[in-house]
Write an enzyme that holds these catalytic residues in place. Sequence first.
Site, PDB file in Angstrom:
ATOM      1  CB  CYS A 148      37.763  41.451  39.310  1.00 12.31           C
ATOM      2  SG  CYS A 148      37.787  39.881  40.226  1.00 12.31           S
ATOM      3  CB  CYS A 166      41.012  40.555  40.570  1.00 10.03           C
ATOM      4  SG  CYS A 166      40.005  39.402  39.399  1.00 10.03           S
TER       5      CYS A 166
END
Length: 105
Positions: A31, A34
């Site tokens: 991600c 993230c």
Amino acid sequence: MAILNVTDESFEADVLNNDKPVLLDFWAEWCGPCKMIGPTLEQIAGERDDIVIAKMNIDDNPEVPTRFGVRSIPTLIIVKGGEVIATTMGAKPKSQMDAWINSVI
């Protein structure tokens, strides 16, 4: 304070039963957003002792994210007294993260 790595097995002790509010970041290695907020969370963890900053890898720990209905990441929740008191999604700059934390704890 260092960031706490939480697992499905440690969730109850690390998050629900913690004496302090816990900001839990649901994330994954793949991600991009993230990864963008990782340094921000590290910085917040180093600056504050009134909240525990924790991370849970959703690929390694599917039970808790499913329980909380996590559909996109990063999803961040703040748990206080065993209850979720706030939720936000997406990468945010540090100023917005600080404002969000301050507004709920």
